[in-house]
Structures are given as structure tokens and as C-alpha cells.
Scaffold this motif. Sequence first.
Motif, PDB file in Angstrom:
ATOM      1  N   ARG A 239     -32.827 -73.885 -22.158  1.00  0.00           N
ATOM      2  CA  ARG A 239     -32.096 -72.578 -22.111  1.00  0.00           C
ATOM      3  C   ARG A 239     -33.186 -71.649 -23.021  1.00  0.00           C
ATOM      4  O   ARG A 239     -33.399 -70.584 -22.738  1.00  0.00           O
ATOM      5  CB  ARG A 239     -30.838 -72.698 -22.886  1.00  0.00           C
ATOM      6  CG  ARG A 239     -30.064 -71.794 -23.465  1.00  0.00           C
ATOM      7  CD  ARG A 239     -29.063 -72.057 -24.353  1.00  0.00           C
ATOM      8  NE  ARG A 239     -30.024 -72.428 -25.810  1.00  0.00           N
ATOM      9  CZ  ARG A 239     -29.568 -72.895 -26.694  1.00  0.00           C
ATOM     10  NH1 ARG A 239     -28.233 -73.082 -27.071  1.00  0.00           N
ATOM     11  NH2 ARG A 239     -30.312 -73.323 -27.901  1.00  0.00           N
ATOM     12  N   LEU A 242     -36.315 -70.367 -21.007  1.00  0.00           N
ATOM     13  CA  LEU A 242     -35.892 -69.373 -19.972  1.00  0.00           C
ATOM     14  C   LEU A 242     -35.727 -67.965 -20.511  1.00  0.00           C
ATOM     15  O   LEU A 242     -35.839 -66.935 -20.023  1.00  0.00           O
ATOM     16  CB  LEU A 242     -34.820 -69.806 -19.109  1.00  0.00           C
ATOM     17  CG  LEU A 242     -35.195 -71.299 -18.331  1.00  0.00           C
ATOM     18  CD1 LEU A 242     -33.894 -71.661 -17.650  1.00  0.00           C
ATOM     19  CD2 LEU A 242     -36.331 -70.907 -17.381  1.00  0.00           C
ATOM     20  N   PHE A 243     -34.633 -68.103 -21.757  1.00  0.00           N
ATOM     21  CA  PHE A 243     -34.506 -67.029 -22.413  1.00  0.00           C
ATOM     22  C   PHE A 243     -35.783 -66.105 -22.927  1.00  0.00           C
ATOM     23  O   PHE A 243     -35.838 -64.906 -22.922  1.00  0.00           O
ATOM     24  CB  PHE A 243     -33.350 -66.847 -23.413  1.00  0.00           C
ATOM     25  CG  PHE A 243     -32.088 -66.735 -22.725  1.00  0.00           C
ATOM     26  CD1 PHE A 243     -31.531 -65.584 -22.217  1.00  0.00           C
ATOM     27  CD2 PHE A 243     -31.308 -67.836 -22.624  1.00  0.00           C
ATOM     28  CE1 PHE A 243     -30.239 -65.253 -21.564  1.00  0.00           C
ATOM     29  CE2 PHE A 243     -29.860 -67.699 -21.878  1.00  0.00           C
ATOM     30  CZ  PHE A 243     -29.503 -66.668 -21.367  1.00  0.00           C
ATOM     31  N   ARG A 246     -37.377 -64.469 -20.378  1.00  0.00           N
ATOM     32  CA  ARG A 246     -36.729 -64.079 -19.162  1.00  0.00           C
ATOM     33  C   ARG A 246     -37.145 -62.952 -18.200  1.00  0.00           C
ATOM     34  O   ARG A 246     -36.974 -63.279 -17.039  1.00  0.00           O
ATOM     35  CB  ARG A 246     -35.473 -63.321 -19.991  1.00  0.00           C
ATOM     36  CG  ARG A 246     -34.565 -62.523 -19.060  1.00  0.00           C
ATOM     37  CD  ARG A 246     -33.186 -62.519 -19.822  1.00  0.00           C
ATOM     38  NE  ARG A 246     -33.233 -61.602 -20.971  1.00  0.00           N
ATOM     39  CZ  ARG A 246     -32.137 -61.005 -21.770  1.00  0.00           C
ATOM     40  NH1 ARG A 246     -30.963 -61.666 -21.300  1.00  0.00           N
ATOM     41  NH2 ARG A 246     -32.368 -60.234 -22.604  1.00  0.00           N
TER      42      ARG A 246
END
Lengths: 295, 295
Positions: A239, A242-243, A246
Motif C-alpha cells: 500500500r 504504491l501510494f 502513485r
Amino acid sequence: MPEAMDVRIPVLAVVGVGLIGGSFAAALRRTGAVGEVIGVGRNAASLAEAEALGLIDRAATAEQAAAEADLVFLSTPVGAMPAVLRAMAPHLRAHAVVTDGGSTKQDVVAAARQGLGECVGQFVPGHPIAGSERSGPSAADPNLYRGRQVILTPLPENTPASIARVESAWRACGAELFRMDPARHDDILASVSHVPHLVAFAFLTHLLRRGDAVERLGHAGSGFRDFSRIAGSSAEMWRDILFANRDAVLAEVGQIQQVLEHYAALLRGGDAEGLEALLAEAAALRRDWLSGIAH
Amino acid sequence: MPEAMDVRIPVLAVVGVGLIGGSFAAALRRTGAVGEVIGVGRNAASLAEAEALGLIDRAATAEQAAAEADLVFLSTPVGAMPAVLRAMAPHLRAHAVVTDGGSTKQDVVAAARQGLGECVGQFVPGHPIAGSERSGPSAADPNLYRGRQVILTPLPENTPASIARVESAWRACGAELFRMDPARHDDILASVSHVPHLVAFAFLTHLLRRGDAVERLGHAGSGFRDFSRIAGSSAEMWRDILFANRDAVLAEVGQIQQVLEHYAALLRGGDAEGLEALLAEAAALRRDWLSGIAH
């Protein structure tokens, strides 16, 4: 191990003693180049386990570690970095070098600037391209970095000597060094790591939506096992990655959707020749790549 | 090897002596259940190699093989099956059983009906879920099927005895047997094999489109290596499989595009909690699956 001659680290501090940090400590300890390893972390049980496993000699606070360490290795989530670095900054020894093992670099650079302020020149950002779907101190492995790449994305404020010290520590772990701009690093890693992870996770999400995922998976073989291995990784960590990356990730996902649409169009249109040409080109790229590496 | 007691195959004919057919011959030969192995194929060099490797005793035409064999194993592309079966049909011995190793089953059943006509009851369709990105006689391995699944999709015309003979041959190879409707087989295999292959191939196509694929791949690690392994497979074979199972494959590709869009929307919208929940669910499914298998 001739590399060990180049590196002398009387006190190494590792912040976050899991797979990445623990493996770094274990690899350096084995070369004999490290005097003492101090572990820092929020999780007392993890630190106790790391000490029991011999990865660290003792636990300490970030402030204590900063006051003693010659080299600091950060393997915490990026979100935790500004606070850790802010705590360390006033205590850092003048010759100390701080580096990290984060999978993204633009956000780490921002966190380091925020946390270290005027001391940011002591921070040399790095990324070892190595990992495992396992985690925690028990997953630490002194051979994790052997033959693997480490990409440093040095800052304009870094001295050549600071960069060289981080490089020789990694060489002592058996790694191969590269230097790159942080934005280029994040763009390349989106292609060869972050988006493959997203796609593998998404494939399992897709299966879950089918309702009978368990029955379907009951007939999956070794191809699926390998294809999906990275989807067994830590959800929390991915998480964050990926952020953190982004924009590059979203750009690639859009491109992949177009490629999938192209494959679908060839299938729908009965273009066997066109499909085979695409498949052959893809397979050739993969084989050429594999023959060029020595995993 | 108690299974060997149940199977007696005086003459085995293998049409297409590559990875799949060669491994079947090698596995059965090792049990001592097979008297003689006849190889059939269009490629004389491949047959000579198979004979030199001891996979077959001699090469023959499809007609000759049909006249002598007790069990015929087809591992040719599906496109070649009607002609091969048409050549064999007039010569097949009354007690002989024909089976295959094709990755799709609805099209194989259609090809068998077309090629064998009234003899179709002698054909028991099957699919061993095993493979390798390597191919050819030299890739044959007597252990390829050990612990692997073989799915049979019997026809209404098959006798229980014919099905049992194919099952005992596969058990002698160390495989685990399943039975399934051909449509259900193709639908499940689309999910756990065909579409994962398409996605892995498409990922490499995507990298190629970026222009600097070789540089990007230069920084790929073991996660990418495993994720992309199946994209090194034969383009010709996968072209055939994807077309043979086109409807199920296209349906899944559409669903995956929706899942990718869902992931992208969560990233765009900054929904960290929603993304982590999806990732965690996917990772849990993968881990549960892995803990349930004994690869």
C-alpha cells in the motif's frame, strides 16, 4: 572477502530490524567490519527477537543510536522516517552517514529533507533490489544481498566520501552498486517491481470476485504459483509503495490496460498471426533478459 | 511403486515426442508397465533425438502406430489432431484407448469427434497440469507429472474401462486424477493458467513499448523473474491455447481490466484503507492456497 578491507563501521545502527535491516546487519557482521550493532524499533518483541537471533547486540532509542552510530540504516516505512530522523538529527555524529533501504526514492528524499533539515547531506538514499515474501527478524539472511543490485540516488548535498562509505558497506554485503536520479529510479522500479506487484495482487482480487476462487485455485499449477508469488507480500508495505510512487504506477497501469485491450482485440478479430508475433516478441525479451542475468 | 501393478501397456504410441509426450513415455517406461514405445511426429530430427534419449524405441507413421498400439498419447497441437486421428481411425485396434495432453478440452473433443467419427468412444480427453518453459525431447522428465494433477474430461461414449485405463497410466506417472466437464475445465484453466500467461506476456509487451525495456529490465529482481517466467513459453503453443479458449479468456481479460481500474481508482482517490484491504485479501487468498498445496 576483500571488500571487507574497505569498510570499518565501529557502531552500526539499524532502525527497523526486519528482513531488510536484519539482513544488512547480518551480512556486515559476517564480514567482521562491524564492531557493534544497535537496533532501534517500535516493536519491543521484534527487537528482543533480533537480539536473540544475534542480528543486533542491544536495543536503544533513536536518540541514543544517533549519538553512537557511525552508520545508520533505516528500514522503516517511509511514513515513519521524518519523525525518526527528526529525533536523530540533533545527536548525529558529524562523520556519521545515514542511508535507507526503501523501495521508492523521491518520497524518501522528501522525508529526509523534512526530518534532517540542514543535516540532509549526511543522508545517502539507497534501495537494495532484494526481498522475499517473508518478513520480520527471523527472515533476515546474510546472503540476501549477494549478487543483488543496490541503487543509490545521491543528493547534491552528499560528499563523495559519504557516498563511498555507503557503497563500500553494500559491496561488503556482496551487492552490485548503481547510481541514479531518484525520479528515474522510481520510474524504472514502477515498471519492474511496483506494477508487477499490483498486477499480481489484482489477479488474485479478480479470482476472489469469481466466487469459486478456492475451487479454481485448486487446479492451479507451478506457472500460477510463480506468477502470483509476489502477491503474497505484505499488504501494508505495498500500500505504502504504491501510494509513494502513485504517478508512475498509475501511468503504467493505464498503459497495461491498453496492451490488454490490444491482446483482446487480436483474439476477438481472429488475428492469429498478429497475436503470435506479440507473444514471440514478449517471450524473446524475457529470454534475452534471463540469459543476461546470473540469478 | 504399487500403481505400476495396475497398468499394462504392451505398446505405447506417443504422437509428438516433446516435453509433454516425452515425459509421459519416460514416466511410464520407468514403471516397467510399458513394453515398447513408438514415436510419431512430423519432425524427423525430433524423433531421432527422442530415440537417442531412450524416450521411444522407434519411429513410425500414425497408421503403423495405430495398428500396433494399446495406448495412444497425443501431444500435438490441437490443429493437427483431426488429420492425425483421421489417419489412425481405420487402423486402431478395438481395445486401444487414445488420450491427449492438450491444455484446452472443448476444442480437443471437437477435433476428436471430427477425426475419429464412430471411434470417438476410444478417445478419453485429458490434461496434465504440468509444464515448463522448456520444450522438445531434451526437456522430457520422468518426474514431470509426479504430484501434479491430471484432469480427464470423459465423453458420454467412453466406457468406464477406457477411462480407468487412462487413469491408471497417469497414476503410474505419479499424478493425481480429477474428472470434469470440458467446458468447466476450460473455464477454470482460463483463470489459473491461460489468462495468467496472457497477462505475463502482455506485461512484457508493455515494457517493449516503453522503448528502454532493456535498461528497465536491467534492474529487475527475483520477484519479476518469477512473475514473468511463464512469458518465456512457446508463442505458437500459447497462440493456439488462447484462441482455443477464446471466449473464456476474453471474459476474464475484461474482468481483470475492471479490477485494474478499481485499483487505479483507489490510488487516484487516495483511499489507502480501501487499497490495503484489497491487497490484504489477495495476499491471504494466495497464502491460504499455498499452504494447502504441497509443491
